[in-house]
Scaffold this active site. Structure first.
Site, short mmCIF file in Angstrom:
data_model
loop_
_atom_site.label_atom_id
_atom_site.label_comp_id
_atom_site.label_asym_id
_atom_site.label_seq_id
_atom_site.Cartn_x
_atom_site.Cartn_y
_atom_site.Cartn_z
N CYS A 7 1.28 -1.45 -0.40
CA CYS A 7 -0.08 0.16 0.25
C CYS A 7 1.20 1.24 -0.11
CB CYS A 7 -0.60 0.12 1.24
SG CYS A 7 -0.19 -0.07 2.63
N ASN A 10 2.19 1.70 4.16
CA ASN A 10 2.49 0.54 5.45
C ASN A 10 1.58 0.39 6.91
OD1 ASN A 10 5.20 -2.18 5.91
ND2 ASN A 10 3.35 -2.36 5.09
N CYS A 12 -1.95 1.48 7.40
CA CYS A 12 -3.11 1.13 7.40
C CYS A 12 -3.05 0.03 6.85
CB CYS A 12 -4.11 2.02 6.11
SG CYS A 12 -3.59 3.62 7.62
N ARG A 13 -3.86 -0.42 5.43
CA ARG A 13 -4.49 -1.79 4.94
C ARG A 13 -3.27 -2.55 4.59
NH1 ARG A 13 -5.73 2.52 0.12
NH2 ARG A 13 -3.77 2.58 0.22
N SER A 14 -1.83 -2.32 4.27
CA SER A 14 -1.34 -3.68 3.48
C SER A 14 -0.90 -4.60 5.28
CB SER A 14 -0.18 -3.14 3.04
OG SER A 14 0.86 -2.28 3.68
N ASP A 123 -8.26 3.98 0.96
CA ASP A 123 -8.03 4.37 2.12
C ASP A 123 -8.65 5.00 3.48
OD1 ASP A 123 -5.19 4.97 3.64
OD2 ASP A 123 -4.44 6.08 1.81
P1 4NP Z 1 -2.16 2.81 3.75
O1 4NP Z 1 -2.18 4.37 4.36
O2 4NP Z 1 -1.24 2.89 2.57
O3 4NP Z 1 -3.23 1.95 3.85
O4 4NP Z 1 -0.71 2.00 4.70
C1 4NP Z 1 -1.89 5.85 4.80
C2 4NP Z 1 -0.73 5.83 5.82
C3 4NP Z 1 -0.70 7.29 5.39
C4 4NP Z 1 -0.39 7.87 4.79
C5 4NP Z 1 -1.26 7.93 3.66
C6 4NP Z 1 -2.16 6.52 3.87
N1 4NP Z 1 0.35 9.16 4.52
O5 4NP Z 1 -0.17 10.05 3.71
O6 4NP Z 1 0.73 9.74 5.62
#
Ligand code: 4NP
Length: 157
Positions: A7, A10, A12-14, A123
Protein backbone atom coordinates in the site's frame (compact mmCIF):
# COMPACT_ATOMS: atom_id res chain seq x y z
CA UNK A 1 5.21 -18.77 -2.36
CA UNK A 2 6.38 -15.34 -1.33
CA UNK A 3 3.59 -12.81 -1.00
CA UNK A 4 4.11 -9.07 -0.46
CA UNK A 5 1.08 -6.89 0.29
CA UNK A 6 1.65 -3.33 -0.88
CA UNK A 7 0.00 0.00 0.00
CA UNK A 8 1.16 3.59 0.33
CA UNK A 9 2.14 4.02 3.97
CA UNK A 10 2.38 0.40 5.19
CA UNK A 11 0.56 1.36 8.38
CA UNK A 12 -3.12 0.80 7.50
CA UNK A 13 -4.14 -1.53 4.66
CA UNK A 14 -1.17 -3.75 3.79
CA UNK A 15 -0.32 -4.59 7.42
CA UNK A 16 -3.99 -5.50 7.91
CA UNK A 17 -3.83 -7.75 4.85
CA UNK A 18 -0.59 -9.32 6.08
CA UNK A 19 -2.07 -10.14 9.50
CA UNK A 20 -5.36 -11.48 8.10
CA UNK A 21 -3.66 -13.59 5.43
CA UNK A 22 -1.14 -14.97 7.94
CA UNK A 23 -3.97 -16.09 10.23
CA UNK A 24 -5.84 -17.74 7.34
CA UNK A 25 -2.72 -19.58 6.26
CA UNK A 26 -2.09 -20.80 9.82
CA UNK A 27 -5.69 -21.94 10.18
CA UNK A 28 -5.33 -24.02 7.01
CA UNK A 29 -2.06 -25.46 8.31
CA UNK A 30 -0.15 -24.38 5.22
CA UNK A 31 2.19 -21.81 6.81
CA UNK A 32 5.30 -23.66 5.61
CA UNK A 33 4.21 -22.95 2.02
CA UNK A 34 4.27 -19.18 2.41
CA UNK A 35 6.45 -16.19 3.16
CA UNK A 36 4.13 -13.26 3.94
CA UNK A 37 5.15 -9.64 4.31
CA UNK A 38 3.98 -6.10 3.54
CA UNK A 39 5.62 -2.85 2.47
CA UNK A 40 4.76 0.71 1.50
CA UNK A 41 5.54 2.60 -1.67
CA UNK A 42 6.45 5.53 0.56
CA UNK A 43 8.85 5.50 3.49
CA UNK A 44 6.83 8.15 5.31
CA UNK A 45 6.14 5.93 8.31
CA UNK A 46 9.34 3.87 8.27
CA UNK A 47 9.72 1.87 11.49
CA UNK A 48 6.30 2.80 12.85
CA UNK A 49 3.79 0.30 14.21
CA UNK A 50 0.47 0.04 12.34
CA UNK A 51 -2.18 2.74 12.73
CA UNK A 52 -4.25 2.24 15.88
CA UNK A 53 -7.36 1.82 13.70
CA UNK A 54 -5.73 -1.18 12.04
CA UNK A 55 -4.58 -2.64 15.38
CA UNK A 56 -7.96 -2.19 17.07
CA UNK A 57 -9.89 -3.60 14.13
CA UNK A 58 -7.66 -6.66 13.90
CA UNK A 59 -8.02 -7.25 17.64
CA UNK A 60 -11.79 -6.92 17.44
CA UNK A 61 -11.80 -9.75 14.91
CA UNK A 62 -9.38 -11.87 16.92
CA UNK A 63 -6.48 -11.39 14.53
CA UNK A 64 -3.08 -10.83 16.10
CA UNK A 65 -1.31 -7.81 14.61
CA UNK A 66 1.96 -9.56 15.46
CA UNK A 67 5.21 -7.66 15.09
CA UNK A 68 4.53 -5.23 12.28
CA UNK A 69 6.72 -2.24 11.49
CA UNK A 70 6.31 -0.02 8.47
CA UNK A 71 8.97 -0.26 5.78
CA UNK A 72 9.39 1.01 2.26
CA UNK A 73 9.46 -1.46 -0.60
CA UNK A 74 12.97 -2.17 -1.96
CA UNK A 75 14.48 -3.33 -5.23
CA UNK A 76 15.25 -6.63 -3.51
CA UNK A 77 11.54 -7.09 -2.73
CA UNK A 78 10.70 -6.71 -6.40
CA UNK A 79 13.02 -9.63 -7.21
CA UNK A 80 12.38 -11.81 -4.19
CA UNK A 81 8.60 -11.85 -3.92
CA UNK A 82 6.53 -13.99 -6.28
CA UNK A 83 3.34 -11.97 -5.81
CA UNK A 84 2.94 -8.23 -5.26
CA UNK A 85 -0.63 -7.61 -4.08
CA UNK A 86 -1.63 -3.95 -4.22
CA UNK A 87 -4.52 -2.23 -2.45
CA UNK A 88 -5.44 0.29 -5.16
CA UNK A 89 -4.72 1.79 -8.57
CA UNK A 90 -2.30 4.31 -7.11
CA UNK A 91 -0.23 1.46 -5.70
CA UNK A 92 -0.20 -0.21 -9.13
CA UNK A 93 1.00 3.04 -10.70
CA UNK A 94 3.66 3.30 -7.99
CA UNK A 95 4.87 -0.22 -8.75
CA UNK A 96 4.92 0.58 -12.47
CA UNK A 97 7.18 3.54 -11.71
CA UNK A 98 9.55 1.05 -10.07
CA UNK A 99 9.57 -0.95 -13.30
CA UNK A 100 7.07 -3.65 -12.34
CA UNK A 101 4.33 -4.53 -14.81
CA UNK A 102 0.86 -5.55 -13.62
CA UNK A 103 0.02 -9.12 -14.57
CA UNK A 104 -0.75 -12.55 -13.12
CA UNK A 105 1.57 -11.92 -10.17
CA UNK A 106 1.08 -8.19 -9.72
CA UNK A 107 -2.51 -7.07 -9.19
CA UNK A 108 -4.98 -5.45 -6.79
CA UNK A 109 -6.31 -7.67 -4.02
CA UNK A 110 -9.93 -6.92 -4.96
CA UNK A 111 -9.33 -7.93 -8.58
CA UNK A 112 -9.93 -11.43 -7.20
CA UNK A 113 -13.35 -10.60 -5.77
CA UNK A 114 -16.17 -10.96 -8.28
CA UNK A 115 -19.13 -8.64 -8.45
CA UNK A 116 -17.40 -5.54 -7.12
CA UNK A 117 -17.42 -2.38 -9.17
CA UNK A 118 -14.71 -0.64 -7.20
CA UNK A 119 -11.59 -2.78 -7.05
CA UNK A 120 -9.71 -0.34 -4.83
CA UNK A 121 -9.46 -0.79 -1.06
CA UNK A 122 -10.31 2.74 0.21
CA UNK A 123 -7.56 4.34 2.26
CA UNK A 124 -8.72 4.48 5.90
CA UNK A 125 -5.96 6.99 6.66
CA UNK A 126 -8.33 9.42 4.95
CA UNK A 127 -11.76 7.75 5.29
CA UNK A 128 -11.37 6.59 8.91
CA UNK A 129 -13.37 3.46 8.01
CA UNK A 130 -11.15 0.59 9.13
CA UNK A 131 -14.16 -1.72 9.45
CA UNK A 132 -14.84 -1.44 5.72
CA UNK A 133 -11.19 -2.12 5.00
CA UNK A 134 -11.28 -5.24 7.18
CA UNK A 135 -14.30 -6.64 5.32
CA UNK A 136 -12.83 -5.92 1.89
CA UNK A 137 -9.36 -7.19 2.72
CA UNK A 138 -10.82 -10.31 4.35
CA UNK A 139 -12.85 -11.18 1.26
CA UNK A 140 -9.82 -10.59 -0.96
CA UNK A 141 -7.58 -12.74 1.22
CA UNK A 142 -10.06 -15.65 1.14
CA UNK A 143 -9.94 -15.60 -2.69
CA UNK A 144 -6.18 -15.14 -2.74
CA UNK A 145 -5.51 -18.14 -0.52
CA UNK A 146 -7.88 -20.38 -2.49
CA UNK A 147 -6.32 -19.29 -5.77
CA UNK A 148 -2.73 -19.82 -4.61
CA UNK A 149 -3.45 -23.21 -3.09
CA UNK A 150 -5.21 -24.40 -6.24
CA UNK A 151 -2.50 -23.07 -8.54
CA UNK A 152 0.26 -24.63 -6.49
CA UNK A 153 -1.52 -27.97 -6.32
CA UNK A 154 -1.67 -27.88 -2.50
CA UNK A 155 -5.44 -28.03 -2.51
CA UNK A 156 -8.11 -29.07 -4.97
CA UNK A 157 -10.87 -26.90 -3.43
P1 4NP B 1 -1.93 2.96 3.94
O1 4NP B 1 -2.54 4.35 4.41
O2 4NP B 1 -1.32 3.19 2.57
O3 4NP B 1 -3.10 2.04 3.88
O4 4NP B 1 -0.91 2.56 4.99
C1 4NP B 1 -1.82 5.56 4.46
C2 4NP B 1 -1.02 5.83 5.54
C3 4NP B 1 -0.36 7.04 5.62
C4 4NP B 1 -0.51 7.97 4.61
C5 4NP B 1 -1.31 7.70 3.51
C6 4NP B 1 -1.96 6.48 3.45
N1 4NP B 1 0.14 9.23 4.71
O5 4NP B 1 -0.15 10.11 3.89
O6 4NP B 1 0.98 9.42 5.62
Amino acid sequence: MKILFVCLGNICRSPMAEAIFRKMVQEKGVETKFVIDSAGLSGWHEGEAPHEGTVQTLQRYGVSPGELFSRQITAVDLKEFDYLIAMDDDNIRGLEKLGVKPGPQVFRLLDLVEGMKNKNVPDPYYTGDFEEVYRLVYSGCVRLLDKLLVESGVSDV
